[in-house]
Motif scaffolding. Structure first.
Motif, PDB file in Angstrom:
ATOM      1  N   GLN A  81       0.855  -1.190   0.000  1.00  0.00           N
ATOM      2  CA  GLN A  81       0.000   0.000   0.000  1.00  0.00           C
ATOM      3  C   GLN A  81       0.889   1.237   0.000  1.00  0.00           C
ATOM      4  O   GLN A  81       1.887   1.304   0.714  1.00  0.00           O
ATOM      5  N   ILE A  82       0.521   2.207  -0.836  1.00  0.00           N
ATOM      6  CA  ILE A  82       1.298   3.438  -0.962  1.00  0.00           C
ATOM      7  C   ILE A  82       0.575   4.549  -0.212  1.00  0.00           C
ATOM      8  O   ILE A  82      -0.607   4.810  -0.465  1.00  0.00           O
ATOM      9  N   VAL A  83       1.278   5.186   0.708  1.00  0.00           N
ATOM     10  CA  VAL A  83       0.687   6.262   1.518  1.00  0.00           C
ATOM     11  C   VAL A  83       1.494   7.533   1.300  1.00  0.00           C
ATOM     12  O   VAL A  83       2.725   7.517   1.330  1.00  0.00           O
ATOM     13  N   GLN A  84       0.793   8.650   1.062  1.00  0.00           N
ATOM     14  CA  GLN A  84       1.478   9.939   0.959  1.00  0.00           C
ATOM     15  C   GLN A  84       0.848  10.928   1.934  1.00  0.00           C
ATOM     16  O   GLN A  84      -0.352  11.192   1.885  1.00  0.00           O
ATOM     17  N   ARG A  85       1.706  11.474   2.793  1.00  0.00           N
ATOM     18  CA  ARG A  85       1.248  12.449   3.787  1.00  0.00           C
ATOM     19  C   ARG A  85       1.769  13.848   3.493  1.00  0.00           C
ATOM     20  O   ARG A  85       1.230  14.823   3.989  1.00  0.00           O
ATOM     21  N   GLU A  86       2.851  13.915   2.704  1.00  0.00           N
ATOM     22  CA  GLU A  86       3.394  15.220   2.308  1.00  0.00           C
ATOM     23  C   GLU A  86       4.040  15.097   0.939  1.00  0.00           C
ATOM     24  O   GLU A  86       4.530  14.026   0.555  1.00  0.00           O
ATOM     25  N   VAL A  87       3.995  16.203   0.192  1.00  0.00           N
ATOM     26  CA  VAL A  87       4.596  16.219  -1.140  1.00  0.00           C
ATOM     27  C   VAL A  87       6.098  15.983  -0.998  1.00  0.00           C
ATOM     28  O   VAL A  87       6.758  16.588  -0.155  1.00  0.00           O
ATOM     29  N   GLY A  88       6.618  15.086  -1.818  1.00  0.00           N
ATOM     30  CA  GLY A  88       8.060  14.825  -1.784  1.00  0.00           C
ATOM     31  C   GLY A  88       8.431  13.508  -1.153  1.00  0.00           C
ATOM     32  O   GLY A  88       9.582  13.094  -1.229  1.00  0.00           O
ATOM     33  N   SER A  89       7.463  12.831  -0.523  1.00  0.00           N
ATOM     34  CA  SER A  89       7.785  11.545   0.085  1.00  0.00           C
ATOM     35  C   SER A  89       6.563  10.627   0.084  1.00  0.00           C
ATOM     36  O   SER A  89       5.422  11.096   0.098  1.00  0.00           O
ATOM     37  N   ILE A  90       6.828   9.338   0.058  1.00  0.00           N
ATOM     38  CA  ILE A  90       5.770   8.335   0.161  1.00  0.00           C
ATOM     39  C   ILE A  90       6.209   7.241   1.123  1.00  0.00           C
ATOM     40  O   ILE A  90       7.393   7.026   1.354  1.00  0.00           O
ATOM     41  N   ILE A  91       5.230   6.578   1.685  1.00  0.00           N
ATOM     42  CA  ILE A  91       5.471   5.432   2.552  1.00  0.00           C
ATOM     43  C   ILE A  91       4.955   4.190   1.830  1.00  0.00           C
ATOM     44  O   ILE A  91       3.830   4.185   1.333  1.00  0.00           O
ATOM     45  N   LEU A  92       5.780   3.163   1.749  1.00  0.00           N
ATOM     46  CA  LEU A  92       5.356   1.890   1.174  1.00  0.00           C
ATOM     47  C   LEU A  92       5.132   0.897   2.307  1.00  0.00           C
ATOM     48  O   LEU A  92       6.078   0.457   2.957  1.00  0.00           O
ATOM     49  N   ARG A  93       3.864   0.613   2.567  1.00  0.00           N
ATOM     50  CA  ARG A  93       3.544  -0.421   3.547  1.00  0.00           C
ATOM     51  C   ARG A  93       3.584  -1.751   2.813  1.00  0.00           C
ATOM     52  O   ARG A  93       2.816  -1.983   1.886  1.00  0.00           O
ATOM     53  N   ILE A  94       4.462  -2.627   3.252  1.00  0.00           N
ATOM     54  CA  ILE A  94       4.678  -3.879   2.526  1.00  0.00           C
ATOM     55  C   ILE A  94       4.558  -5.081   3.458  1.00  0.00           C
ATOM     56  O   ILE A  94       5.155  -5.105   4.537  1.00  0.00           O
ATOM     57  N   VAL A  95       3.767  -6.046   2.991  1.00  0.00           N
ATOM     58  CA  VAL A  95       3.730  -7.359   3.652  1.00  0.00           C
ATOM     59  C   VAL A  95       4.646  -8.257   2.831  1.00  0.00           C
ATOM     60  O   VAL A  95       4.382  -8.510   1.649  1.00  0.00           O
ATOM     61  N   ARG A  96       5.730  -8.711   3.439  1.00  0.00           N
ATOM     62  CA  ARG A  96       6.778  -9.435   2.707  1.00  0.00           C
ATOM     63  C   ARG A  96       6.584 -10.938   2.719  1.00  0.00           C
ATOM     64  O   ARG A  96       6.034 -11.500   3.661  1.00  0.00           O
TER      65      ARG A  96
END
Length: 456
Positions: A389-404
């Motif tokens: 799942q890709i999460v963006q809270r601010e312009v310039g960065s993203i968080i990748l939530r990954i189940v490995r």
């Protein structure tokens, strides 16, 4: 990726030649062999009566059930465990006796779903993360791919559009490298008479060049993801630009066109009319809009039904007729549709679908101001991810939530970072958040992209 690394450093005219070379390959793949015969057959079946359509479907379903049972181990085991046999199918309603196929089953058993009756040279591999963020692997055949494109062109030809007409393709594929800072921000595929414009260059500093390019061309039609075309329309409006040579038609697919998108796109591209095509990568079914604006089931590709018995609105299931290498039988697509019991004024007798409620995906903003909506490329190079799942809270960065998966390694991280840098932005900061499970919405749905930015 190594070929793209070479491509991105080549002069523009060489990139155009390579795009045309790739177009030649696509042309052979899509329109070679018996394509013309398929198209002619589709023109005839478009005039079928309700009785003809029912007979066609029942013959095809009877054949595909028997074929799957005899040639595909997965289906024989599944049908036996369910206590059902192909001979139990006598009429269309009997299909409901057979088990539903889920995406999870395809992910887990896709290799067992291959027919023992097809040679490797007939297989076309494909994989996608879809809108769930989970990789999905399957195969097309040369036959099924050509049939799909014959169906697409039957739909377009209803509006007087012909193969070879000059058009602009809005794509998520990086045909123009990110390093390109000056026009042209488009590439030309001579074999398909197609210009290509990728979403990464739809930014405020480039939009005036793109609008000038469109105004200097006489495109017969646009084709592409509606969210990308909508992004361009937003930029045109925000920068007080004017499109003076809009195409007659804009053909969209893969995503639902929402009313706000339609209103703005048709206002910015004055005189254009949006025509939607419903399809999905597994190619087990499709629906095309007619001149009256109704979706008509392309019954020659497959049978579409509502999962919930006796309902005209509900979850779509598809049983494909054309792909014998890897048939999808009662496949739960994940979309919701509303069927109509009314006849269409166009005179066609295929099932009428009033609306298809596709999934809603958010977008991410790059540091350069780009608005990226097609994000499935992130997972293309990795088979070691269960869910993302890709999460963006601010312009310039993203968080990748990954189940490995257990096989996930630092190499997978590096592949993802490389793709994001090359395909979206080299300045985009990526934070990896490894989790055991990704939360669903209150309605129980998975969101691939979650944007917490304020949308204005």
């Amino acid at each position: 990726m190594k070929y793209f690394t070479i491509y991105r450093h080549l002069p523009v005219f060489i990139q155009n030649i390579l795009c045309s070379w790739y177009g030649c390959r696509l042309q052979r793949q899509r329109y070679g062999g018996n394509y013309r015969a398929m198209y002619n057959d589709l023109e005839q079946s478009d005039k079928f009566s309700e009785k003809d359509i029912l007979h066609y479907k029942e013959q095809k379903i009877s054949f595909i059930l028997k074929y799957a049972y005899e040639h595909i181990p997965f289906y024989k085991k599944k049908f036996d465990e369910f206590g059902i046999h192909p001979k139990d199918f006598k009429e269309l309603n009997d299909l409901r006796k057979f088990p539903i196929l889920t995406k999870e089953e395809v992910r887990e058993h896709w290799q067992e779903m291959l027919s023992d009756d097809r040679g490797k040279d007939d297989l076309i591999p494909y994989h996608t993360s879809g809108s769930t963020g989970k990789p999905l692997h399957f195969y097309w055949t040369k036959q099924s791919l050509r049939h799909y494109w014959a169906t697409v062109w039957r739909g377009r030809n209803r509006f007087g559009i012909r193969k070879g007409d000059l058009h602009l393709n809005f794509t998520g594929k990086l045909v123009v490298p990110l390093e390109q800072k000056k026009p042209p921000f488009w590439r030309y595929n001579r074999n398909l008479n197609q210009y290509m414009l990728n979403q990464q260059h739809l930014t405020e500093d480039k939009v005036s060049h793109i609008v000038s390019f469109i105004n200097n061309q006489k495109f017969v039609f646009f084709v592409g993801y509606p969210s990308i075309i909508y992004t361009l329309a937003l930029l045109v409006e925000k920068n007080n630009l004017k499109v003076t040579t809009a195409p007659k038609y804009i053909f969209t697919s893969a995503e639902k066109v929402y009313s706000t998108q339609r209103e703005l796109i048709e206002r910015i591209f004055k005189g254009s009319k949006i025509i939607e095509h419903y399809g999905f990568s597994e190619e087990a079914g499709a629906a095309s809009q007619c001149e009256c604006g109704c979706y008509h089931e392309d019954f020659e590709m497959g049978h579409l039904e509502i999962k919930e018995t006796g309902m005209t609105k509900g979850t779509l299931l598809a049983t494909g007729f054309q792909n014998l290498a890897m048939p999808f039988i009662r496949y739960e697509i994940g979309d919701t549709a509303i069927f109509s019991t009314d006849k269409c004024r166009c005179g066609r007798n295929s099932s009428v679908i009033r609306d298809i409620e596709g999934r809603v995906e958010d977008y991410i903003m790059t540091p350069e101001g780009g608005r990226i909506t097609r994000l499935d490329y992130i997972l293309k190079e990795s088979n070691n991810i269960i869910e993302c799942q890709i999460v963006q809270r601010e312009v310039g960065s993203i968080i990748l939530r990954i189940v490995r998966k257990d096989s996930y390694s630092i190499e997978d991280e590096q592949k993802i970072l490389k793709i994001i840098s090359q395909q979206f932005s080299p300045k985009l900061k990526v934070v990896f958040d490894y989790v055991a499970r990704i939360e669903r919405t209150k309605a129980g749905k998975f969101k691939y992209v979650v944007s917490e930015l304020s949308k204005k």
